[in-house]
Write a protein that holds these residues in place. Structure first.
Motif, PDB file in Angstrom:
ATOM      1  N   TRP A   1      -2.071   7.164   7.899  1.00 18.76           N
ATOM      2  CA  TRP A   1      -1.844   6.028   8.777  1.00 18.76           C
ATOM      3  C   TRP A   1      -0.480   5.395   8.527  1.00 18.76           C
ATOM      4  O   TRP A   1       0.253   5.053   9.462  1.00 18.76           O
ATOM      5  N   GLN A   2      -0.134   5.242   7.283  1.00 19.00           N
ATOM      6  CA  GLN A   2       1.081   4.510   6.922  1.00 19.00           C
ATOM      7  C   GLN A   2       2.334   5.372   6.965  1.00 19.00           C
ATOM      8  O   GLN A   2       3.442   4.836   6.988  1.00 19.00           O
ATOM      9  N   ASN A   3       2.177   6.677   6.967  1.00 17.05           N
ATOM     10  CA  ASN A   3       3.346   7.558   6.932  1.00 17.05           C
ATOM     11  C   ASN A   3       3.812   7.938   8.325  1.00 17.05           C
ATOM     12  O   ASN A   3       3.009   8.099   9.236  1.00 17.05           O
ATOM     13  N   PRO A   4       5.134   8.144   8.488  1.00 18.19           N
ATOM     14  CA  PRO A   4       5.649   8.683   9.747  1.00 18.19           C
ATOM     15  C   PRO A   4       5.323  10.170   9.826  1.00 18.19           C
ATOM     16  O   PRO A   4       4.794  10.751   8.865  1.00 18.19           O
ATOM     17  N   PRO A   5       5.610  10.817  10.963  1.00 14.66           N
ATOM     18  CA  PRO A   5       5.386  12.264  11.051  1.00 14.66           C
ATOM     19  C   PRO A   5       6.139  12.991   9.944  1.00 14.66           C
ATOM     20  O   PRO A   5       7.344  12.821   9.779  1.00 14.66           O
ATOM     21  N   THR A   6       5.398  13.756   9.169  1.00 11.79           N
ATOM     22  CA  THR A   6       5.994  14.552   8.098  1.00 11.79           C
ATOM     23  C   THR A   6       5.337  15.915   8.114  1.00 11.79           C
ATOM     24  O   THR A   6       4.363  16.145   8.819  1.00 11.79           O
ATOM     25  N   VAL A   7       5.864  16.818   7.320  1.00 11.16           N
ATOM     26  CA  VAL A   7       5.242  18.133   7.196  1.00 11.16           C
ATOM     27  C   VAL A   7       4.028  17.976   6.297  1.00 11.16           C
ATOM     28  O   VAL A   7       4.142  17.851   5.090  1.00 11.16           O
ATOM     29  N   GLN A   8       2.844  17.936   6.898  1.00 11.34           N
ATOM     30  CA  GLN A   8       1.621  17.718   6.152  1.00 11.34           C
ATOM     31  C   GLN A   8       1.166  19.016   5.481  1.00 11.34           C
ATOM     32  O   GLN A   8       1.417  20.107   5.982  1.00 11.34           O
ATOM     33  N   PRO A   9       0.496  18.931   4.329  1.00 12.17           N
ATOM     34  CA  PRO A   9       0.021  20.149   3.666  1.00 12.17           C
ATOM     35  C   PRO A   9      -1.038  20.863   4.490  1.00 12.17           C
ATOM     36  O   PRO A   9      -1.820  20.242   5.203  1.00 12.17           O
ATOM     37  N   ALA A  10      -1.037  22.186   4.411  1.00 12.88           N
ATOM     38  CA  ALA A  10      -2.048  23.039   5.045  1.00 12.88           C
ATOM     39  C   ALA A  10      -2.093  22.870   6.557  1.00 12.88           C
ATOM     40  O   ALA A  10      -3.133  22.965   7.168  1.00 12.88           O
TER      41      ALA A  10
ATOM     42  N   ALA B   1       4.471   0.666   9.691  1.00 13.32           N
ATOM     43  CA  ALA B   1       3.158   1.073  10.185  1.00 13.32           C
ATOM     44  C   ALA B   1       2.451  -0.087  10.860  1.00 13.32           C
ATOM     45  O   ALA B   1       2.694  -1.257  10.549  1.00 13.32           O
ATOM     46  N   ASN B   2       1.597   0.235  11.797  1.00 11.54           N
ATOM     47  CA  ASN B   2       0.760  -0.787  12.417  1.00 11.54           C
ATOM     48  C   ASN B   2      -0.143  -1.438  11.379  1.00 11.54           C
ATOM     49  O   ASN B   2      -0.494  -0.820  10.358  1.00 11.54           O
ATOM     50  N   ALA B   3      -0.547  -2.652  11.631  1.00  9.01           N
ATOM     51  CA  ALA B   3      -1.485  -3.334  10.737  1.00  9.01           C
ATOM     52  C   ALA B   3      -2.800  -2.557  10.681  1.00  9.01           C
ATOM     53  O   ALA B   3      -3.245  -1.993  11.681  1.00  9.01           O
ATOM     54  N   LYS B   4      -3.421  -2.507   9.513  1.00 10.26           N
ATOM     55  CA  LYS B   4      -4.689  -1.790   9.351  1.00 10.26           C
ATOM     56  C   LYS B   4      -5.769  -2.348  10.274  1.00 10.26           C
ATOM     57  O   LYS B   4      -6.682  -1.625  10.681  1.00 10.26           O
ATOM     58  N   SER B   5      -5.658  -3.606  10.603  1.00  9.35           N
ATOM     59  CA  SER B   5      -6.676  -4.233  11.449  1.00  9.35           C
ATOM     60  C   SER B   5      -6.674  -3.681  12.869  1.00  9.35           C
ATOM     61  O   SER B   5      -7.612  -3.938  13.632  1.00  9.35           O
ATOM     62  N   THR B   6      -5.634  -2.917  13.243  1.00  9.85           N
ATOM     63  CA  THR B   6      -5.603  -2.307  14.577  1.00  9.85           C
ATOM     64  C   THR B   6      -6.328  -0.961  14.610  1.00  9.85           C
ATOM     65  O   THR B   6      -6.484  -0.372  15.680  1.00  9.85           O
ATOM     66  N   TRP B   7      -6.772  -0.488  13.455  1.00  8.39           N
ATOM     67  CA  TRP B   7      -7.527   0.765  13.356  1.00  8.39           C
ATOM     68  C   TRP B   7      -8.838   0.631  14.123  1.00  8.39           C
ATOM     69  O   TRP B   7      -9.473  -0.418  14.137  1.00  8.39           O
ATOM     70  N   THR B   8      -9.253   1.704  14.783  1.00  2.95           N
ATOM     71  CA  THR B   8     -10.439   1.636  15.638  1.00  2.95           C
ATOM     72  C   THR B   8     -11.700   2.188  14.981  1.00  2.95           C
ATOM     73  O   THR B   8     -12.768   2.182  15.589  1.00  2.95           O
ATOM     74  N   GLY B   9     -11.619   2.696  13.751  1.00  5.85           N
ATOM     75  CA  GLY B   9     -12.826   3.091  13.022  1.00  5.85           C
ATOM     76  C   GLY B   9     -12.993   4.568  12.732  1.00  5.85           C
ATOM     77  O   GLY B   9     -13.920   4.957  12.030  1.00  5.85           O
ATOM     78  N   CYS B  10     -12.126   5.438  13.268  1.00  4.30           N
ATOM     79  CA  CYS B  10     -12.269   6.875  13.024  1.00  4.30           C
ATOM     80  C   CYS B  10     -11.855   7.241  11.610  1.00  4.30           C
ATOM     81  O   CYS B  10     -10.881   6.699  11.067  1.00  4.30           O
ATOM     82  N   VAL B  11     -12.578   8.191  10.999  1.00  3.95           N
ATOM     83  CA  VAL B  11     -12.135   8.809   9.757  1.00  3.95           C
ATOM     84  C   VAL B  11     -12.201  10.322   9.917  1.00  3.95           C
ATOM     85  O   VAL B  11     -13.056  10.849  10.636  1.00  3.95           O
ATOM     86  N   ALA B  12     -11.283  10.994   9.248  1.00  3.67           N
ATOM     87  CA  ALA B  12     -11.217  12.452   9.280  1.00  3.67           C
ATOM     88  C   ALA B  12     -11.820  13.027   8.006  1.00  3.67           C
ATOM     89  O   ALA B  12     -12.262  12.294   7.113  1.00  3.67           O
ATOM     90  N   ASP B  13     -11.827  14.359   7.903  1.00  6.38           N
ATOM     91  CA  ASP B  13     -12.338  15.031   6.704  1.00  6.38           C
ATOM     92  C   ASP B  13     -11.566  14.577   5.469  1.00  6.38           C
ATOM     93  O   ASP B  13     -10.350  14.354   5.519  1.00  6.38           O
ATOM     94  N   ARG B  14     -12.257  14.508   4.351  1.00  7.44           N
ATOM     95  CA  ARG B  14     -11.573  14.169   3.103  1.00  7.44           C
ATOM     96  C   ARG B  14     -10.634  15.283   2.672  1.00  7.44           C
ATOM     97  O   ARG B  14     -10.778  16.447   3.071  1.00  7.44           O
ATOM     98  N   THR B  15      -9.694  14.923   1.833  1.00 10.22           N
ATOM     99  CA  THR B  15      -8.765  15.916   1.292  1.00 10.22           C
ATOM    100  C   THR B  15      -9.545  16.959   0.497  1.00 10.22           C
ATOM    101  O   THR B  15     -10.460  16.623  -0.261  1.00 10.22           O
TER     102      THR B  15
END
Length: 590
Positions: free
Chosen positions: A227-236, A368-382
Motif C-alpha cells: 500500500w505504501q510503496n510506489p510501483p516497484t519490481v515486486q518479488p515473484a 501514500a494515501n491515508a490508511k483510512s481510505t482502504w476499502t477492506g481487501c486483503v491479499a494472500d500472505r507472503t
C-alpha cells in the motif's frame, strides 16, 4: 452285623492297611488327591469369577458412556443419574453366575477448570463349586469405570465462492437457499445448540481476495508494505512486473519527468501495466500528461490502476524542481526529449558535440494515501505463510495480511459503493438472523482464489485470533469444521504470473500453494492427537464443457466421502443438507 462289630472291623482293617507296605503308591496318591482336586476346582471357580467380572466391566463402561451422552444432550438431569445408571446396567449385565450385584455412581459437574466426571463401581460374587470344599463358599469381585467429558461444541467456517461465475446457472441463489434458507444449514446447526455458544458459524466470501472490513484499518495484523510503496519490481512477479518509468521514457529520463510531462507509464509497453490518473484518490480519471501549474494536483505523478495485479496504487509522487542539468545531443539538431511542456535552453552549434540542452530536473517523493481510505481487501500472505495458519506477529511482516486495493473490471470490489461488492467476512457468531442476512447479501464478483478463502476460514476458528474467535475452555470438546465450496478452478492470486484471472500459469502454481495449505491443516493435531479440523470440499461443476475434477479440492477434504462433485445447482441444497445431517451429532468424548 451290629454297629459295634462294624466299627471294630473297620479299625482292624485300617490298622492292617497302615502296616501293609506293598500299596504305598496308592496311599501317596490318595493323600495328594484332595489338594489336587482343590487346585483344579479353584481354577474353575476363578475362571467363572473372572468371566463374570469381565462382563461386568464391559457393561459398566457402556453405562458410563450412555450416562455422559444423556447428560451432554440434556435428556436427563443429575438427579436422574442413579436410577438411569441402575437401569442401563441391569439391561446390559446378564451374567447367570453373578449374585448379589450392587452398583454405585458418583457424579461431579464441570467447573471452569475441570470437566464433568462420572465414576461407577459395581460388585458381585459367585457361589463356588469346588472351593467350598476348602471353606470358601463364595468368591467376591468388583470393577469400576470412569468417564470424563466436557461440553461438546461446534464451530463451523463456511468458505464460499463469490466469483463472477457464481451468477450463472442459478448457483448463487441455490447456495444462499442451501445455507440461509428455511431448513438450510444455519437452521440445522442452530438447532443443535442447547445454550448460546454451543454452535458458532463464520462466513468467508472469497474471490481473488477477501474483505475483512474497512473498519479494521488500524489493526496491527495488517501489512501495509504494498500500500505504501510506489510501483516497484515486486518479488515473484515474473513477466508481470511493475517497472518505472516506461512508455516513451528511459530510466535515465525519470528525473526529468515533472509538471506538464507526458505520462511516463503506458500499459501497452514493456512491463508496465498501468497509466497515469489525475489525482491520488482511487477512481480518478486517466490523463496523458502530469498536471502542471494551475491544474488540480499540479506536479503529482499518480500511477493509478495496475491491470496485471488487479489492484490500485494508493498514492502519487510529488515533484519538486531541483536544478538544471546538461544533456548532450547527437545528430544535426537537439530536441529536448523529456516530454515536458516547458522550454529548453539550447546552446552551441547544431550538429556538433558541444551542442547542449539544459532541462529542469525534479526530486520525487512518494506520498501514500491515508490508511483510512482502504476499502477492506486483503491479499494472500507472503510465502510461505500463505500456506499455514500461523498467527500474525508484528515482529515478522511476512506473517501479516497485506492490505490491498483490489480492482477488477473497473470495479473496486471491497468498496461500499461498488455495485457488486465482495461481501465482508462474518466472524464466528450465533446471531442466526445476521448470518442469514450476510449470506443473502453475497454477490458474484471477481476471479477465483480458493486458497485465500480456506486460509481465512481457518483464521476465523483460531481462538482470540485476528477475527476474535471466542476462547476455548480446557474442559470442552470442540468440533472445528470447514466447508469450502467453489464453482471453478483457481485462476488468480496475489502473484500475477501465477494466473491472469482466466487461467493458471503452467504447472498450476496456485493449486500448488493451496495443496500445501490443505496438507498443513490436515496434519494439524489437537492436544489429544486428533485432527484439529474436519474439512468438507464441494466442487460445483456446471460449465460446458465441464471443468476437470479439481484435484486440489478432492485431496483437501479430510476423507474421500467429504468431497462432493456437483453437476447442477440444485444439488447444492441437498449437499448442504447432507453435511448438516452429518454434523448433527454432538459427540461425547471419553
Amino acid at each position: 452285623m451290629t454297629a459295634e462289630t462294624f466299627v471294630r472291623f473297620c479299625r482292624k482293617t485300617v490298622r492292617r492297611f497302615v502296616r501293609d507296605t506293598s500299596g504305598n503308591i496308592a496311599v501317596t496318591f490318595a493323600i495328594a488327591l484332595l489338594p489336587i482336586l482343590a487346585f483344579v476346582g479353584a481354577g474353575i471357580d476363578y475362571s467363572r469369577a473372572n468371566a463374570a467380572r469381565s462382563s461386568m466391566q464391559a457393561a459398566l463402561d457402556s453405562t458410563a458412556l450412555m450416562l455422559s451422552r444423556d447428560l451432554a444432550q440434556g435428556t436427563i438431569t443429575s438427579t436422574d443419574i442413579p436410577t438411569k445408571a441402575s437401569a442401563y446396567f441391569k439391561a446390559l449385565y446378564t451374567s447367570a453366575d453373578a449374585k448379589g450385584i450392587g452398583v454405585n455412581v458418583s457424579y461431579t459437574a464441570a467447573t471452569t477448570t475441570t470437566a464433568s466426571n462420572i465414576q461407577l463401581t459395581a460388585s458381585g460374587q459367585i457361589v463356588t463349586q469346588f472351593m467350598k470344599l476348602a471353606g470358601f463358599p463364595t468368591m467376591d469381585f468388583s470393577t469400576k469405570a470412569t468417564t470424563t467429558w466436557g461440553d461438546v461444541k461446534m464451530r463451523v467456517a463456511l468458505a464460499l465462492d463469490n466469483t463472477g461465475s457464481m451468477a450463472s446457472s442459478n448457483k448463487m441463489t441455490a447456495l444462499q437457499n442451501a445455507v440461509a434458507g428455511s431448513g438450510g444449514l444455519i437452521d440445522q446447526l442452530s438447532a443443535l445448540a442447547k445454550a448460546p455458544g454451543d454452535v458458532y458459524i463464520s462466513v468467508v466470501p472469497f474471490a481473488k481476495v477477501v474483505n475483512v472490513g474497512e473498519s479494521n484499518y488500524a489493526q496491527n495484523w495488517l501489512d501495509w508494505t504494498d500500500w505504501q510503496n510506489p510501483p516497484t519490481v515486486q518479488p515473484a512477479n515474473g513477466s508481470y512486473q511493475a517497472a518505472i518509468p516506461n512508455g516513451s521514457f528511459s530510466q535515465a529520463q525519470w528525473d526529468m519527468v515533472g509538471p506538464g510531462s507526458s505520462c511516463p507509464f503506458k500499459s501497452s509497453n514493456g512491463f508496465s501495466y498501468f497509466g497515469c490518473v489525475s489525482g491520488p484518490t482511487t477512481g480518478s480519471a486517466s490523463v496523458s500528461t502530469i498536471p502542471k501549474t494551475g491544474d488540480a494536483n499540479a506536479g503529482q505523478i499518480c500511477p493509478g490502476y495496475d491491470s496485471a495485479s488487479h489492484s490500485y496504487y494508493n498514492g502519487c509522487w510529488t515533484t519538486t524542481k531541483t536544478s538544471t542539468v546538461v544533456t548532450y545531443c547527437t545528430g544535426s539538431s537537439c530536441k529536448c526529449s523529456n516530454g515536458a511542456n516547458e522550454s529548453c535552453t539550447c546552446t552551441g552549434t547544431s550538429g556538433t558535440s558541444g551542442y547542449t540542452c539544459k532541462v529542469n530536473t525534479y526530486t520525487k517523493t512518494w506520498v501514500a494515501n491515508a490508511k483510512s481510505t482502504w476499502t477492506g481487501c486483503v491479499a494472500d500472505r507472503t510465502q510461505p505463510n500463505d500456506a499455514n495458519a500461523v498467527s500474525p506477529s508484528t515482529s515478522d511482516v511476512t506473517t501479516l495480511f497485506p492490505a490491498n486495493q483490489h480492482m477488477e473490471n473497473n470495479t473496486q470490489y471491497c468498496s461500499s459503493s461498488a455495485s457488486t461488492k465482495l461481501a465482508p467476512i462474518v466472524p464466528l457468531s450465533y446471531n442466526w438472523n445476521s448470518l442469514k442476512s450476510a449470506v443473502n447479501a453475497m454477490q458474484p464478483t471477481g476471479g477465483t482464489n480458493q486458497a485465500i478463502g480456506l486460509a481465512w476460514a481457518v483464521q476465523s476458528l483460531i481462538p482470540n485470533g485476528v477475527l476474535g474467535a471466542p476462547a476455548e475452555a480446557a474442559s470442552t470438546t470442540y468440533n472445528r469444521v470447514i466447508i469450502l465450496l467453489s464453482d471453478g478452478l483457481n485462476t488468480e492470486d496475489r502473484w500475477p504470473e501465477y494466473g491472469n484471472g482466466s487461467s493458471q500459469a503452467s504447472g498450476n502454481p496456485i493449486d500448488a500453494r493451496q495443496a500445501l495449505l490443505c496438507s498443513n491443516l490436515k496434519n494439524t493435531k489437537d492436544a489429544k492427537g486428533n485432527s484439529m479440523y474436519t474439512i468438507y470440499t464441494i466442487q460445483v461443476n456446471t460449465s460446458s464443457p465441464a471443468d476437470p475434477t479439481s484435484t486440489v479440492l478432492q485431496n483437501c477434504a479430510s476423507s474421500p466421502d467429504k468431497f462432493y462433485m456437483l453437476t447442477s445447482s440444485s444439488q447444492i441444497v441437498t449437499t448442504f443438507n447432507s453435511i448438516g445431517t452429518a454434523l448433527s451429532k454432538l459427540r461425547v468424548a471419553k
